[in-house]
Enzyme design. Structure first.
Site, mmCIF file in Angstrom:
data_model
loop_
_atom_site.group_PDB
_atom_site.id
_atom_site.type_symbol
_atom_site.label_atom_id
_atom_site.label_comp_id
_atom_site.label_asym_id
_atom_site.label_seq_id
_atom_site.Cartn_x
_atom_site.Cartn_y
_atom_site.Cartn_z
ATOM 1 N N LYS A 261 0.842 -1.195 0.000
ATOM 2 C CA LYS A 261 0.000 0.000 0.000
ATOM 3 C C LYS A 261 0.882 1.251 0.000
ATOM 4 C CE LYS A 261 -3.957 -1.812 2.622
ATOM 5 N NZ LYS A 261 -4.974 -1.617 1.572
ATOM 6 N N ARG A 335 -10.252 -11.585 2.000
ATOM 7 C CA ARG A 335 -11.067 -12.696 1.462
ATOM 8 C C ARG A 335 -10.317 -14.024 1.568
ATOM 9 N NH1 ARG A 335 -11.454 -9.418 -4.079
ATOM 10 N NH2 ARG A 335 -11.175 -7.778 -2.536
HETATM 11 N N1 BES Z 1 -8.161 -3.701 4.349
HETATM 12 C C1 BES Z 1 -8.336 -3.294 3.017
HETATM 13 C C2 BES Z 1 -9.652 -2.550 2.787
HETATM 14 C C3 BES Z 1 -9.788 -1.233 3.498
HETATM 15 C C4 BES Z 1 -9.469 -0.055 2.862
HETATM 16 C C5 BES Z 1 -10.285 -1.176 4.783
HETATM 17 C C6 BES Z 1 -9.615 1.157 3.515
HETATM 18 C C7 BES Z 1 -10.433 0.027 5.427
HETATM 19 C C8 BES Z 1 -10.106 1.193 4.806
HETATM 20 C C9 BES Z 1 -8.311 -4.505 2.091
HETATM 21 O O1 BES Z 1 -7.512 -5.561 2.515
HETATM 22 C C10 BES Z 1 -7.759 -4.062 0.796
HETATM 23 O O2 BES Z 1 -6.626 -3.694 0.743
HETATM 24 N N2 BES Z 1 -8.586 -4.092 -0.232
HETATM 25 C C11 BES Z 1 -8.192 -3.686 -1.532
HETATM 26 C C12 BES Z 1 -8.712 -4.683 -2.518
HETATM 27 C C13 BES Z 1 -8.156 -4.525 -3.898
HETATM 28 C C14 BES Z 1 -6.678 -4.864 -3.911
HETATM 29 C C15 BES Z 1 -8.900 -5.445 -4.822
HETATM 30 C C16 BES Z 1 -8.786 -2.310 -1.771
HETATM 31 O O3 BES Z 1 -9.886 -2.042 -1.306
HETATM 32 O O4 BES Z 1 -8.113 -1.490 -2.401
HETATM 33 MN MN MN Z 2 -5.506 -5.366 1.906
#
Ligand code: BES
Ligand code: MN
Ligand code: ZN
Length: 484
Positions: A261, A335
């Site tokens: 990230k 997931r």
């Molecule tokens: N934990 C994150 C989702 C999230 C984002 C929670 C902001 C709380 C605040 C999740 O694991 C994630 O990174 N999701 C990705 C999925 C994508 C790579 C398909 C996302 O939402 O960008």
């Molecule tokens: Mn994630």
């Protein structure tokens, strides 16, 4: 916060009165200077609207006391909770140490709701502040309720237990990831054992034996070993054979892994265990009020780190269900954790209903902001019931669709599925992924709480920070559908 009960509290610093919308003239204010307070409140445009407050000082028995009027609007449950929250928000760091709450004009349920709001709103985490100026420190330590019947009233006992559950969730969610990681998460929950909750904890080796390749793939870049925690509460004496299962995403920190990230805001990912936190808090609430339900709470606990041993984009992992997954993006890890936790839960406990909670996608925040969590379900009644419970309890949900058209987005050229879909509908494709791990005949709902677990600004019954979302919702759902 200490709650005490006495008809005439000894020397409180402040006294609170609840006032309905446009009811100022009729409100019973048992004060020597009641008329003056009424006139002053009117002059300050206090109307008794929900959450509105008015503060002034009067002399009572020759000493100065603060008076706070708090609006309860129409007097509904959420109004009373907000009114209790508003009083605490105003007084928590005000210098007032001891508050009395006058119950005039409130029935027992309304008073209990007001106290519930006050208790919820008083939670905060100051343990890491060593240089906080005196002025900013909380002063309010005791609330005396001027209704001695309330102390032992079931409605208050139950709501107090629910607030304790919410507090556990907030604590788990607020703690940084160097303090709360899979093993320490389990340790923090251990207090529930004393309440009659049965614990099962799986470690890495047991999960390897069970073939949980999806969950373990996420965990393999971390030096913190993973845990699968199951907490079972049976308040039915065996009468309810098939339990309700609650399953939470417990990523104690989500760096994204090799699909790292960006740094801005990454610290928020300490609360990527908000689903698991809500499950733990709900178990505490239900056990605390001895709910007549058979329920199992399962938390999939891992840390998602980049490392020489971390999984790579393109890796194919095998889940406990036997289905294989091509990991396109290591940041779509929730997931992967949930699919094994969900499969194991169904195999182990044979639940009739499964509700999972997860801070699963950023896309749900794009869709719903911080006003609703997303609800995805294979069962209309379950979805309706959860939405209704959420509305009643103050944890709102909004339903999203599922369908084969979305499902095909996660087909993989090499494995049974991939862990991300295309550009659009990111929250729905995540839900479709989970759905592939739900057995035929099991009623299932997935709640994407990414926009709700944490608040950037205070709400009616929480300060900014961890909200405890999910606990009040699930407690209400249990009360409405298992205890009736
Ligand atoms: N934990 C994150 C989702 C999230 C984002 C929670 C902001 C709380 C605040 C999740 O694991 C994630 O990174 N999701 C990705 C999925 C994508 C790579 C398909 C996302 O939402 O960008
Ligand atoms: Mn994630
Ligand atoms: Zn995540």
């Amino acid at each position: 916060m200490k709650f005490t009960f006495a008809a005439s509290p000894s020397s409180p610093d402040a006294i609170a009165f609840a006032v309905g919308k446009d009811e100022l003239d009729n409100a019973t204010l048992s004060l020597e200077q009641a008329d003056m307070v009424r006139a002053a409140a009117k002059a300050a445009r206090f109307e008794g609207k929900t959450g509105q407050t008015f503060q002034t000082f009067v002399t009572e028995a020759k000493s100065v006391v603060q008076v706070i009027l708090t609006g309860i609007g129409k007097g509904e449950r959420s109004d009373c909770e907000a009114a209790g929250g508003a009083v605490v928000a105003k007084l928590l760091t005000s210098g007032v140490k001891h508050l009395a709450i006058d119950n005039s004009g409130l029935d027992q349920d309304q008073l209990a709701r007001l106290l519930f709001g006050a208790k919820l709103r008083s939670w905060r985490i100051d343990k890491y502040r060593t240089t906080m100026p005196e002025q900013n420190k909380p002063t309010l330590v005791e609330i005396t309720v001027m209704d001695t019947g309330m102390e032992s009233a079931e409605v208050w006992q139950d709501l107090s237990a629910v607030a304790d559950g919410v507090a556990l969730t907030r604590e788990l969610v607020s703690e940084p990831a160097n303090v709360i990681y899979p093993e320490s998460f389990v340790e923090r929950c251990k207090e529930l054992e004393d309440m009659g909750v049965e614990f099962t904890v799986l470690g890495q080796e047991e999960m390897e034996k069970l073939g949980m390749g999806a969950l373990l793939g996420v965990s393999q870049g971390s030096v913190r070993p993973p845990r699968l925690l199951a907490m079972r509460w049976d308040g039915t004496n065996g009468a309810q054979k098939k339990p309700l299962a609650l399953v939470g995403k417990g990523v104690t920190f989500d760096t994204g892994g090799i699909s790292l990230k960006p740094p801005a805001g990454m610290e928020d990912m300490k609360w990527d265990m908000g689903g698991a936190g809500a499950v733990a808090g709900t178990m505490k609430a239900l056990a605390g009020r001895k709910a007549r339900v058979h329920v199992v709470g399962v938390c999939g606990l891992v840390e998602n780190m980049p490392d020489g041993n971390a999984q790579r984009p393109g890796d194919v992992v095998k889940s406990m269900s036997g289905q294989t997954i091509e990991v396109i993006n290591t940041d779509a890890e929730g997931r992967l954790v949930l699919c094994d936790a969900l499969h194991w839960t169904q195999e182990t406990f044979e639940p009739e209903v499964v509700v999972n909670l997860a801070t699963l996608t950023g896309a749900i925040i794009v869709s719903l902001g911080n006003e609703h969590a997303g609800c995805f379900s294979n069962d209309d009644d379950l979805s309706d019931n959860l939405l209704a419970a959420g509305k009643t309890a103050g944890d709102p949900l909004w339903r999203f669709p599922l369908s084969a058209a979305y499902d095909k987005q996660i087909n993989s050229p090499i494995a049974d599925m991939k862990n991300v879909g295309g550009k659009g509908a990111g929250s729905i494709t995540a839900a479709q992924f989970l759905k592939r791990f739900i057995k035929d005949g099991v009623k299932w709902a997935h709640l994407d709480i990414a926009g709700m677990a944490w608040a950037d600004k205070p709400g009616p019954v929480w300060d900014k920070g961890a909200t405890g979302f999910g606990v009040r919702l699930l407690d209400q759902y249990v009360a409405d559908h298992f205890e009736k």
